[in-house]
Scaffold this active site. Structure first.
Site, mmCIF file in Angstrom:
data_model
loop_
_atom_site.group_PDB
_atom_site.id
_atom_site.type_symbol
_atom_site.label_atom_id
_atom_site.label_comp_id
_atom_site.label_asym_id
_atom_site.label_seq_id
_atom_site.Cartn_x
_atom_site.Cartn_y
_atom_site.Cartn_z
ATOM 1 N N HIS A 63 57.031 33.443 42.347
ATOM 2 C CA HIS A 63 57.521 34.543 41.510
ATOM 3 C C HIS A 63 58.501 35.389 42.311
ATOM 4 C CE1 HIS A 63 54.162 36.308 43.705
ATOM 5 N NE2 HIS A 63 54.521 37.520 43.325
ATOM 6 N N HIS A 65 58.658 38.634 43.205
ATOM 7 C CA HIS A 65 58.353 39.828 43.987
ATOM 8 C C HIS A 65 58.900 39.666 45.404
ATOM 9 C CE1 HIS A 65 54.897 41.668 41.387
ATOM 10 N NE2 HIS A 65 56.090 42.169 41.097
ATOM 11 N N ASP A 67 57.936 40.263 48.406
ATOM 12 C CA ASP A 67 57.167 39.689 49.514
ATOM 13 C C ASP A 67 57.073 38.174 49.425
ATOM 14 O OD1 ASP A 67 55.536 40.146 47.223
ATOM 15 O OD2 ASP A 67 53.710 39.999 48.428
ATOM 16 N N HIS A 68 57.676 37.591 48.388
ATOM 17 C CA HIS A 68 57.690 36.136 48.243
ATOM 18 C C HIS A 68 59.100 35.546 48.312
ATOM 19 C CE1 HIS A 68 53.405 35.628 46.941
ATOM 20 N NE2 HIS A 68 53.568 36.927 46.782
ATOM 21 N N HIS A 140 50.068 37.378 36.243
ATOM 22 C CA HIS A 140 50.433 38.409 37.204
ATOM 23 C C HIS A 140 51.196 39.487 36.434
ATOM 24 C CE1 HIS A 140 50.951 40.093 41.088
ATOM 25 N NE2 HIS A 140 52.209 39.758 41.277
ATOM 26 N N ASP A 211 50.547 34.707 42.983
ATOM 27 C CA ASP A 211 49.688 35.857 42.713
ATOM 28 C C ASP A 211 49.159 35.761 41.290
ATOM 29 O OD1 ASP A 211 50.660 36.512 45.164
ATOM 30 O OD2 ASP A 211 51.611 38.397 44.557
ATOM 31 N N HIS A 269 47.083 35.641 51.316
ATOM 32 C CA HIS A 269 47.655 36.803 50.626
ATOM 33 C C HIS A 269 46.667 37.973 50.673
ATOM 34 C CE1 HIS A 269 49.746 39.094 47.390
ATOM 35 N NE2 HIS A 269 50.801 38.442 47.831
#
Length: 312
Positions: A63, A65, A67-68, A140, A211, A269
């Site tokens: 996805h 976000h 942090d990914h 998510h 997530d 995670h």
């Protein structure tokens, strides 16, 4: 096949954990490496390993976000600087292609290799003679996918003694039999591969989730998987936050693994709120539900060997 975790933290990097990134080394199977998510410190983490960026030919993004994905622009550019000239394919949700291409344009990044994108939807996103990768949407707070990597059945082992007894000489004919091809000897004798091969062996199944809250699709993707990589951002005491922010607890992840008949569960995670003393407790709680569970940290490496996952 090996799994090596480069980043196992949630949200932002900490001294102990960088943000999400996981490599699947398929060097024996395909001669390549696949990367799942690419948090901002990914290329820095790679410098601490033996991984060669040019060997990474596929990146699967769960996805959008930060942090990914914040490590993608740097990795893409560095792969070019380091002599990468083979195509790189990036799989991910709608919007990823636009973001990467805009970033490259604004920064004047020039690549020495073709960059390809596949916009992920539910179903098969990749297939070749050896592997199938399936994707399903998870639950998510933004569109997010999980991936199920299935190795197709492997050819049975060649019984050399049986082949020799049938008159097959050493050399390329044995290789053809091992590859599943029937052959004819010089004297006209036909030898069928099925007569000298053992039964085909099942390949491995690895499920890597982005997530997600606990949901039906997570359970479907994990069915009978040999390995399940599942987020564990929160624990039972913080389960309300998990539901609020679209995440899972260690206990929920273990429940998915137990219900799906998973072989090994790898929890990653993790929120930076958890200290070293919490990790042993969280692992114990998960193992009470699914015995073969590991709570992973950066650089931990697992290898698929003789139909089981072992830590290197």
């Amino acid at each position: 096949m090996q799994l090596q975790f480069l980043g196992t933290g949630a949200g932002m990097p900490s001294k102990e954990r960088k943000t999400s990134a996981l490599v699947m080394k398929l060097l024996d199977e395909l001669g390549t490496i696949w990367l799942f998510d690419c948090g901002e410190a990914t290329q820095h983490q790679i410098l601490e390993t033996t991984i060669k960026p040019r060997k990474i030919d596929k990146i699967f993004v769960t996805h959008l976000h930060g942090d990914h994905i914040y490590g993608l622009p740097g990795f893409i550019g560095s792969r070019s600087f380091l002599g990468g000239d083979t195509p790189l394919t990036i799989y991910g949700p709608k919007g990823l292609k636009e973001w990467v291409e805009m970033t490259n344009d604004v920064t004047g990044t020039h690549l020495t290799y073709p960059l390809e994108f596949v916009e992920v939807e539910e179903g098969i996103v990749f297939e070749n003679e050896q592997f199938i990768v399936r994707a399903m949407p998870l639950q998510h707070v933004v569109p997010c996918f999980g991936y199920r990597i299935e190795q197709k059945p492997l050819a049975g082992a060649l019984d050399i003694k049986k082949a020799t007894a049938l008159g097959v000489p050493k050399g390329p004919l044995l290789g053809r039999l091992k590859a599943g091809q029937d052959i004819v000897l010089e004297d006209g004798t036909a030898v069928r591969s099925v007569d000298v091969l053992s039964e085909p062996q099942p390949g491995f199944i690895v499920t890597i989730l982005g997530d997600t809250r606990q949901c039906d699709n997570a359970l479907a993707l994990a069915q009978q998987a040999d390995v399940l990589v599942h987020e564990s951002t929160f624990d039972h005491a913080t389960a309300k936050l998990a539901r609020q922010y679209g995440h899972s607890t260690n206990i929920e992840a273990a429940t998915v693994a137990q219900q799906a008949g998973v072989g090994t569960l790898l929890l990653n995670h993790l929120s930076a709120r958890f200290l070293a003393k919490d990790l042993a407790r969280m692992t114990k709680e998960a193992r009470a539900i699914h015995e073969k569970t590991y709570l992973v940290s950066d650089f931990r490496t697992f290898e698929w060997h003789q139909r089981q996952l072992i830590e290197k």
